[in-house]
Design a protein around this motif. Structure first.
Motif, short mmCIF file in Angstrom:
data_model
loop_
_atom_site.label_atom_id
_atom_site.label_comp_id
_atom_site.label_asym_id
_atom_site.label_seq_id
_atom_site.Cartn_x
_atom_site.Cartn_y
_atom_site.Cartn_z
N UNK A 106 0.76 -1.38 0.11
CA UNK A 106 -0.13 0.07 0.14
C UNK A 106 0.86 1.30 0.05
N UNK A 107 1.93 1.49 1.02
CA UNK A 107 2.61 2.61 1.01
C UNK A 107 3.43 2.68 -0.55
N UNK A 108 3.96 1.68 -0.90
CA UNK A 108 4.68 1.69 -2.12
C UNK A 108 3.66 2.30 -3.41
N UNK A 109 2.76 1.70 -3.49
CA UNK A 109 1.78 2.12 -4.49
C UNK A 109 1.35 3.60 -4.20
N UNK A 110 1.19 3.96 -2.85
CA UNK A 110 1.11 5.40 -2.75
C UNK A 110 2.27 6.24 -3.14
N UNK A 111 3.34 5.72 -2.72
CA UNK A 111 4.58 6.60 -3.02
C UNK A 111 4.68 6.74 -4.55
N UNK A 112 4.31 5.56 -5.25
CA UNK A 112 4.30 5.74 -6.78
C UNK A 112 3.32 6.55 -7.37
N UNK A 274 -1.80 -9.90 -11.30
CA UNK A 274 -3.25 -10.45 -11.63
C UNK A 274 -4.28 -9.49 -11.23
N UNK A 275 -4.32 -9.00 -9.96
CA UNK A 275 -5.51 -8.09 -9.45
C UNK A 275 -5.39 -6.85 -10.26
N UNK A 276 -4.27 -6.42 -10.66
CA UNK A 276 -4.39 -5.22 -11.43
C UNK A 276 -4.88 -5.24 -12.85
N UNK A 277 -5.21 -6.52 -13.28
CA UNK A 277 -5.10 -6.67 -14.86
C UNK A 277 -6.71 -6.88 -14.99
N UNK A 278 -7.17 -8.44 -14.54
CA UNK A 278 -8.44 -8.96 -14.92
C UNK A 278 -9.64 -8.19 -14.58
N UNK A 279 -9.99 -7.88 -13.34
CA UNK A 279 -11.03 -7.07 -13.00
C UNK A 279 -11.53 -5.93 -13.78
N UNK A 280 -10.11 -4.82 -13.76
CA UNK A 280 -10.45 -3.39 -14.47
C UNK A 280 -10.66 -3.89 -15.92
N UNK A 415 -5.67 -2.44 -4.51
CA UNK A 415 -5.44 -1.44 -5.59
C UNK A 415 -6.61 -0.78 -5.97
N UNK A 416 -7.71 -0.79 -5.29
CA UNK A 416 -9.00 -0.20 -5.53
C UNK A 416 -8.80 1.35 -6.02
N UNK A 417 -7.78 2.06 -5.45
CA UNK A 417 -7.46 3.54 -5.73
C UNK A 417 -7.27 3.53 -6.95
N UNK A 418 -6.17 2.70 -7.34
CA UNK A 418 -5.70 2.67 -8.83
C UNK A 418 -7.03 2.16 -9.89
#
Length: 468
Positions: A106-112, A274-280, A415-418
């Motif tokens: 979470x913190x790394x995603x936020x930092x990026x 996987x989580x950042x690809x399929x559902x979106x 990754x819901x914010x993304x």
């Protein structure tokens, strides 16, 4: 032995098979809905000899996952997942591993830049590549599956690996194909049978036997990227998730029990990819299909885009607050699709008193998310596609606590914010530049979903895009 005690009531299980014959060839959420009418919103259902507590409806799910969030925050043991993850990574781990990997991710995603400018720029850049590909279709029918999948995959790839891949990159295509194949297996009847009867299914030939080799190839991809990163690492200027992980590994290299290991790095990358690809990508495909079915909704979205954004610049997240109708349409696409009809199983952290029942430590818990997203009191005519579900009478956006496509509580989607940013920016960029042209009469378009035991996906289709 069946555990009795003060577990919630439920249908009487048969020896060995439990209640699973009730699910034969049926949608789990529909069957669970029928059972809840008889036994209430919290009931026990046996998968083989294992009791599972099912949560049905907003009140029960909120009370469990939010109000008693800590007690329900473990991830259940899923035999087919355990075969490949072995308790590593973020999505399916528990205890110290989960806490540290979740916090770091979470913190790394936020930092990026998750929720900040830099990720928005990454998505806008990828949207430009996607628009070029759409222009190249020259108004001819095409299947949007690959374009939407490659676009969403590239956003998470830029965060994990520090780069995007060409849509014709064979390694990238192979990684996506492996990831998609595993999703199909996990959500298929084969996957569910393995999870109910793992000892037996280990010896039965079938698609579930492909999970291990698929995962090995995904790991190989990540390890190749990691090797390249290690050789060029500059600790003062991390480029992406892998760099940040290596820096943390080096900081903790003398700690015997550090969770920052290569195993956890690889598993986190595979989880996030996987989580950042399929559902979106599935939500984008379904949304583009729905808008062909209802061209009047497409026109209203485009009118709002033209009024707020215009044609001379790309849409940005700052526009969303001024675009309540578009925001409502995207929310309704997610609600209507309900891609995870039943959430990834939770488990009890400890013996817990809940609604007068005692749920033992380790018991699996199935939150039926579609029972919230399709609640007919909150969303009148829930099976109808209606952006009005998210609009107030004065046309402003209407928030709803029942909007749970990413689940709720401590185990909700990292990754819901993304995902929210991608859905808004990709949808508005496409509709700003193109009119959707179906290849059949809109009233004949089939928007029914391909339904798996716990998931729902859009059917394959073709359509045309015409530059505006």
């Amino acid at each position: 032995m069946y555990r009795k005690g003060r577990m919630p009531p439920g249908p009487t299980p048969l020896p060995i098979v439990g209640n699973v014959l009730q699910l034969k060839g049926k949608r789990w959420d529909e069957e669970f809905s029928k059972i809840s009418e008889k036994y209430g919103p919290v009931f026990t259902f046996y998968f083989g000899t294992e009791p599972v507590v099912v949560l049905h409806g907003y009140e029960a799910i909120k009370e469990a996952l939010v109000d008693h969030g800590n007690d329900f925050s473990a991830r259940a043991k899923i035999p087919l997942v355990d075969k490949v993850r072995q308790g590593k990574g973020m999505a399916f781990s528990n205890g110290k591993t989960w806490k540290q990997m979740q916090r770091f991710s979470l913190s790394t995603l936020r930092n990026f830049g998750m929720g900040k400018k830099s990720i928005e720029e990454r998505i806008q850049e990828e949207a430009q590549y996607l628009l070029e590909q759409l222009h190249d279709t020259k108004g001819q029918p095409f299947d949007p599956h690959y374009l939407m999948t490659y676009a969403t995959s590239n956003v998470i790839s830029s965060i994990l690996f520090g780069k995007r891949y060409g849509y014709d990159d064979k390694r990238f295509q192979a990684l996506i194909a492996l990831s998609e194949d595993n999703v199909k297996i996990f959500t298929s009847i084969w996957g569910q049978l393995f999870n109910a009867f793992p000892a037996l299914m280990e010896w039965v030939p079938g698609p579930h036997q492909q999970v291990i080799p698929n995962n090995a190839k995904c790991r190989e991809f990540v390890l190749e990227e990691a090797k390249e990163h290690r050789a060029t690492l500059d600790p003062s200027s991390p480029r992406d998730f892998i760099d940040c992980f290596f820096i943390r590994m080096d900081q903790e290299k003398h700690e015997e029990a550090s969770e920052f290991t290569m195993e956890n790095m690889v598993s986190c990358c595979v989880d996030l990819f996987g989580g950042g690809t399929e559902s979106t990508s599935s939500t984008l495909k379904y949304g583009l299909l729905i808008l062909q079915k209802y061209p009047e909704i497409e026109e209203k979205v485009q009118e709002e885009i033209d009024r707020v954004v215009g044609r001379s610049r790309m849409p940005s997240m700052a526009d969303r607050g001024q675009m309540p109708y578009t925001d409502a349409v995207i929310h309704e696409i997610q609600r209507s699709l309900s891609i995870a009809s039943v959430s990834i199983p939770h488990a009890m952290v400890k013996d817990t008193l809940f609604r007068g029942y005692v749920i033992p430590k380790g018991t699996k818990v199935f939150p039926v998310l579609i029972s919230v997203l399709h609640d007919d009191k909150e969303f009148p005519n829930p099976k109808e596609f209606d952006p009005g579900h998210f609009l107030n009478e004065d046309g402003t956006f209407r928030k709803s606590d029942y909007f749970m496509p990413f689940s709720a509580g401590r185990r909700n989607c990292t990754g819901q914010g993304l995902a929210r940013m991608e859905l808004f920016l990709f949808f508005t960029s496409i509709l700003q530049n193109f009119k959707l042209k179906p290849i059949t009469d809109p009233k004949d378009i089939d928007v029914t979903l391909l339904v798996k035991p716990t998931s729902r996906f859009p059917r394959p289709y073709k359509f045309c895009v015409i530059p505006r």
